[in-house]
Design a protein around this motif. Structure first.
Motif, PDB file in Angstrom:
ATOM      1  N   PRO A 165       0.806  -1.223   0.000  1.00 14.48           N
ATOM      2  CA  PRO A 165       0.000   0.000   0.000  1.00 14.48           C
ATOM      3  C   PRO A 165       0.841   1.275   0.000  1.00 14.48           C
ATOM      4  CG  PRO A 165      -0.028  -1.023   2.172  1.00 14.48           C
ATOM      5  CD  PRO A 165       0.695  -1.970   1.270  1.00 14.48           C
ATOM      6  N   CYS A 166       0.235   2.343  -0.497  1.00 11.49           N
ATOM      7  CA  CYS A 166       0.872   3.660  -0.419  1.00 11.49           C
ATOM      8  C   CYS A 166       1.191   3.929   1.044  1.00 11.49           C
ATOM      9  CB  CYS A 166      -0.081   4.721  -0.979  1.00 11.49           C
ATOM     10  SG  CYS A 166       0.536   6.386  -0.796  1.00 11.49           S
ATOM     11  N   SER A 167       0.166   3.831   1.904  1.00 14.77           N
ATOM     12  CA  SER A 167       0.359   4.062   3.342  1.00 14.77           C
ATOM     13  C   SER A 167      -0.088   2.840   4.127  1.00 14.77           C
ATOM     14  CB  SER A 167      -0.523   5.217   3.817  1.00 14.77           C
ATOM     15  OG  SER A 167      -0.254   6.374   3.088  1.00 14.77           O
ATOM     16  N   LEU A 174       7.741  -6.064   0.498  1.00 10.68           N
ATOM     17  CA  LEU A 174       6.428  -5.475   0.808  1.00 10.68           C
ATOM     18  C   LEU A 174       6.646  -4.025   1.238  1.00 10.68           C
ATOM     19  CD1 LEU A 174       3.325  -6.010   1.333  1.00 10.68           C
ATOM     20  CD2 LEU A 174       3.976  -6.403   3.727  1.00 10.68           C
ATOM     21  N   ARG A 175       6.000  -3.101   0.528  1.00 14.43           N
ATOM     22  CA  ARG A 175       6.184  -1.686   0.857  1.00 14.43           C
ATOM     23  C   ARG A 175       5.000  -1.153   1.664  1.00 14.43           C
ATOM     24  NH1 ARG A 175       5.436   3.371  -2.503  1.00 14.43           N
ATOM     25  NH2 ARG A 175       4.149   3.861  -0.692  1.00 14.43           N
ATOM     26  N   GLY A 176       5.205  -0.032   2.350  1.00 10.57           N
ATOM     27  CA  GLY A 176       4.115   0.664   3.030  1.00 10.57           C
ATOM     28  C   GLY A 176       4.656   1.948   3.632  1.00 10.57           C
ATOM     29  N   TRP A 198       5.356   7.432   7.324  1.00  4.24           N
ATOM     30  CA  TRP A 198       5.309   8.897   7.438  1.00  4.24           C
ATOM     31  C   TRP A 198       5.099   9.394   6.025  1.00  4.24           C
ATOM     32  CZ3 TRP A 198       9.478   5.977   9.371  1.00  4.24           C
ATOM     33  CH2 TRP A 198       9.489   5.799  10.765  1.00  4.24           C
ATOM     34  N   LYS A 199       4.006  10.073   5.780  1.00  6.55           N
ATOM     35  CA  LYS A 199       3.693  10.453   4.403  1.00  6.55           C
ATOM     36  C   LYS A 199       3.978  11.932   4.168  1.00  6.55           C
ATOM     37  CE  LYS A 199       2.405   8.050   1.908  1.00  6.55           C
ATOM     38  NZ  LYS A 199       3.270   7.121   1.117  1.00  6.55           N
ATOM     39  N   PRO A 200       4.872  12.227   3.228  1.00  2.06           N
ATOM     40  CA  PRO A 200       5.153  13.631   2.915  1.00  2.06           C
ATOM     41  C   PRO A 200       4.029  14.148   2.027  1.00  2.06           C
ATOM     42  CG  PRO A 200       6.408  12.182   1.485  1.00  2.06           C
ATOM     43  CD  PRO A 200       5.540  11.305   2.318  1.00  2.06           C
ATOM     44  N   SER A 231       3.140   3.778 -10.460  1.00  2.00           N
ATOM     45  CA  SER A 231       1.974   4.293  -9.725  1.00  2.00           C
ATOM     46  C   SER A 231       2.047   5.812  -9.599  1.00  2.00           C
ATOM     47  CB  SER A 231       1.910   3.665  -8.329  1.00  2.00           C
ATOM     48  OG  SER A 231       1.933   2.263  -8.430  1.00  2.00           O
ATOM     49  N   HIS A 232       3.226   6.317  -9.161  1.00  2.00           N
ATOM     50  CA  HIS A 232       3.330   7.767  -8.974  1.00  2.00           C
ATOM     51  C   HIS A 232       3.511   8.508 -10.290  1.00  2.00           C
ATOM     52  CE1 HIS A 232       3.748   6.444  -4.815  1.00  2.00           C
ATOM     53  NE2 HIS A 232       3.174   7.587  -4.538  1.00  2.00           N
ATOM     54  N   ILE A 233       4.008   7.834 -11.326  1.00  2.00           N
ATOM     55  CA  ILE A 233       4.045   8.468 -12.654  1.00  2.00           C
ATOM     56  C   ILE A 233       2.607   8.625 -13.159  1.00  2.00           C
ATOM     57  CG2 ILE A 233       4.654   8.099 -15.085  1.00  2.00           C
ATOM     58  CD1 ILE A 233       7.286   6.815 -14.116  1.00  2.00           C
ATOM     59  N   VAL A 256       5.055  -0.964  -7.261  1.00  2.00           N
ATOM     60  CA  VAL A 256       3.649  -0.745  -7.622  1.00  2.00           C
ATOM     61  C   VAL A 256       2.799  -0.682  -6.347  1.00  2.00           C
ATOM     62  CG1 VAL A 256       1.690  -1.632  -8.953  1.00  2.00           C
ATOM     63  CG2 VAL A 256       4.012  -2.082  -9.754  1.00  2.00           C
ATOM     64  N   GLU A 257       1.985   0.361  -6.232  1.00  2.00           N
ATOM     65  CA  GLU A 257       1.132   0.483  -5.039  1.00  2.00           C
ATOM     66  C   GLU A 257      -0.095  -0.413  -5.148  1.00  2.00           C
ATOM     67  OE1 GLU A 257       2.170   4.890  -3.254  1.00  2.00           O
ATOM     68  OE2 GLU A 257       0.350   4.694  -4.456  1.00  2.00           O
ATOM     69  N   VAL A 258      -0.255  -1.261  -4.144  1.00  2.00           N
ATOM     70  CA  VAL A 258      -1.379  -2.210  -4.106  1.00  2.00           C
ATOM     71  C   VAL A 258      -2.040  -2.123  -2.732  1.00  2.00           C
ATOM     72  CG1 VAL A 258      -1.988  -4.669  -4.146  1.00  2.00           C
ATOM     73  CG2 VAL A 258      -0.373  -3.760  -5.818  1.00  2.00           C
ATOM     74  N   SER A 284      -4.600   7.502   1.169  1.00  2.00           N
ATOM     75  CA  SER A 284      -3.726   8.306   0.306  1.00  2.00           C
ATOM     76  C   SER A 284      -3.646   7.626  -1.060  1.00  2.00           C
ATOM     77  CB  SER A 284      -2.325   8.448   0.923  1.00  2.00           C
ATOM     78  OG  SER A 284      -1.735   7.181   1.112  1.00  2.00           O
ATOM     79  N   ASP A 285      -3.499   8.435  -2.087  1.00  2.00           N
ATOM     80  CA  ASP A 285      -3.300   7.945  -3.465  1.00  2.00           C
ATOM     81  C   ASP A 285      -4.307   6.875  -3.891  1.00  2.00           C
ATOM     82  OD1 ASP A 285      -1.247   9.726  -3.612  1.00  2.00           O
ATOM     83  OD2 ASP A 285       0.373   8.238  -3.605  1.00  2.00           O
ATOM     84  N   LYS A 286      -5.591   7.093  -3.593  1.00  2.00           N
ATOM     85  CA  LYS A 286      -6.540   6.022  -3.898  1.00  2.00           C
ATOM     86  C   LYS A 286      -6.759   5.805  -5.391  1.00  2.00           C
ATOM     87  CE  LYS A 286     -11.059   7.793  -3.145  1.00  2.00           C
ATOM     88  NZ  LYS A 286     -12.084   7.947  -2.102  1.00  2.00           N
ATOM     89  N   GLU A 287      -6.572   6.866  -6.193  1.00  2.00           N
ATOM     90  CA  GLU A 287      -6.815   6.725  -7.640  1.00  2.00           C
ATOM     91  C   GLU A 287      -5.793   5.811  -8.316  1.00  2.00           C
ATOM     92  OE1 GLU A 287      -9.370   8.407  -8.919  1.00  2.00           O
ATOM     93  OE2 GLU A 287      -9.748   9.334  -6.974  1.00  2.00           O
ATOM     94  N   GLN A 288      -4.638   5.686  -7.712  1.00  2.00           N
ATOM     95  CA  GLN A 288      -3.549   4.975  -8.398  1.00  2.00           C
ATOM     96  C   GLN A 288      -3.248   3.603  -7.802  1.00  2.00           C
ATOM     97  OE1 GLN A 288      -0.619   8.026  -7.688  1.00  2.00           O
ATOM     98  NE2 GLN A 288       0.498   6.794  -6.223  1.00  2.00           N
ATOM     99  N   GLN A 289      -3.937   3.243  -6.714  1.00  2.00           N
ATOM    100  CA  GLN A 289      -3.604   1.952  -6.102  1.00  2.00           C
ATOM    101  C   GLN A 289      -4.408   0.832  -6.777  1.00  2.00           C
ATOM    102  OE1 GLN A 289      -2.188   1.732  -2.116  1.00  2.00           O
ATOM    103  NE2 GLN A 289      -3.280   3.606  -1.595  1.00  2.00           N
TER     104      GLN A 289
HETATM  105 MN    MN Z   1       1.756   6.930  -2.775  1.00  2.00          MN
END
Ligand code: MN
Ligand code: PEP
Length: 359
Positions: free
Chosen positions: A24-26, A50-52, A55-57, A203-205, A229-231, A240-245
């Motif tokens: 996930p993004c967060s 596994l990413r997550g 702290w979200k900038p 995802s962020h592109i 890739v955000e999943v 956060s970033d719901k359109e791209q996950q």
């Molecule tokens: Mn994100």
């Protein structure tokens, strides 16, 4: 640059498979990160980390800024449940310290942080003597030197498991993208530091789900070493970033759809060249369209004069002369008479319609 080629978890393995980082993004709750991890495992799609985000900038205050250090244990637990190393973004020495004390396996420096040499140096100082893989995202602006500088600062601190992440650039004309890919910059990075693994973050592109497949395929075609890739287990309610996950199922579809290209020297040369040429073509097309717009402005002005002086819109002699002279000019630039005739018929038709409309 002094980069470890053996036992670097950020290097392609012996099977030459892509390095895949997903999650996930967060990290929003223990349940959310565990569910996402378990669903990812269920897809059987191979991945490495596994990413997550903890702290979200965020660009604006009052957006969800991450759960903070309490989420480190949730991320670690989710990773352990599926037997995967976990990674998160660090922006300060305190983040580094907290990640290390919670057994986070991989760190990355985000685009807003890599743009600031003071912040990067502070992180580098905190990493001295620590053997942990670090990924450095490109800075938000299309500045290759700043990106390389950030990588060097981390590398100079003794970090030898290093990779770069291309996540696109913030520019005035990002077009359909959230962050313009500007592929020539990561390609130039790869040609300057070939031993540095290069990972793309589609995802962020993209900023939206629909573009992720084509951006990922382009990265694969350009011989990137991996993807981030955000999943999310339920993207529609992501904080956060719901359109791209992507859902884990959509992530599987994405991975099944990618056509991997063989890595040959000729191929990478070829891809480098066509990317540069395509950028030229994009610039030329921008000029062509601008000039066509300017041409039509003149056409409309002539239309106004014709109207004022009660002159017919269609001027057969002028049209014949245009066609003849443009075909001759075209020949000088190796453009066939058929092509020029068709092109000018379209232009003339549009010009005629515009003058008719205003007459
Ligand atoms: Mn994100
Ligand atoms: C992220 O990966 O969630 C992130 C914030 O990315 P970036 O630093 O590329 O904007």
């Amino acid at each position: 640059m002094n980069i470890k080629n053996k036992n670097n978890v950020l290097e392609r393995n012996n099977n030459n498979a892509l390095i895949m980082i997903t999650g996930p993004c967060s990290v929003e709750s223990e349940q959310q990160v565990v569910d996402t991890a378990m669903q990812l495992k269920k897809t059987s799609v191979p991945f490495d980390i596994l990413r997550g985000g903890i702290w979200k900038p965020r660009t604006r205050p009052n957006a969800f800024e991450g759960v903070g250090s309490r989420a480190l244990a949730w991320l670690k637990k989710a990773g352990e449940m599926i037997g995967k190393p976990v990674g998160t973004e660090v922006a300060t020495p305190l983040h580094v310290e907290l990640c290390l004390s919670h057994g986070i396996d991989v760190l990355w420096i985000g685009a807003r942080t890599s743009a600031n040499p003071f912040a990067v140096q502070a992180i580098a100082d905190a990493l001295k003597g620590v053997d942990i893989p670090v990924l450095v995202k490109n800075p938000v602006s299309p500045d290759l030197a700043l990106w390389i500088g950030a990588l060097e600062r981390i590398n100079n601190a003794g970090v030898m498991q290093l990779a770069a992440i291309h996540r696109g650039f913030s520019t005035l004309d990002s077009g359909e993208f959230r962050n313009k890919p500007g592929w020539t910059i990561p390609i130039e990075l790869k040609s300057r530091i070939p031993e540095l693994p290069l990972i793309c973050d589609p995802s962020h592109i993209s900023g939206k789900r629909e573009l992720i497949q084509s951006v990922s395929q382009e990265a694969v075609d350009l011989l990137f070493d991996g993807l981030m890739v955000e999943v999310h287990c339920n993207p529609d309610v992501a904080l956060s970033d719901k359109e791209q996950q992507l859902t884990p199922a959509a992530f599987k579809q994405l991975m099944d759809s990618l056509k991997l290209k063989a890595e040959t020297t000729e191929d990478s040369e070829f891809l480098r060249h066509i990317t540069l040429l395509r950028e030229d073509i994009d610039k030329i097309d921008t000029d062509i369209i601008k000039l066509l717009g300017e041409r039509m402005e003149r056409v409309e002005k002539i239309g106004d004069y014709k109207k004022k002086c009660n002159v017919a819109v269609l001027q057969p002699d002028r049209w014949k002369e245009i066609l003849k002279s443009r075909i001759e000019q075209g020949e000088q630039s190796s453009l066939s008479s058929d092509f020029i005739e068709n092109l000018y018929k379209l232009i003339h038709e549009e010009a005629f319609n515009r003058q008719e409309r205003s007459s």
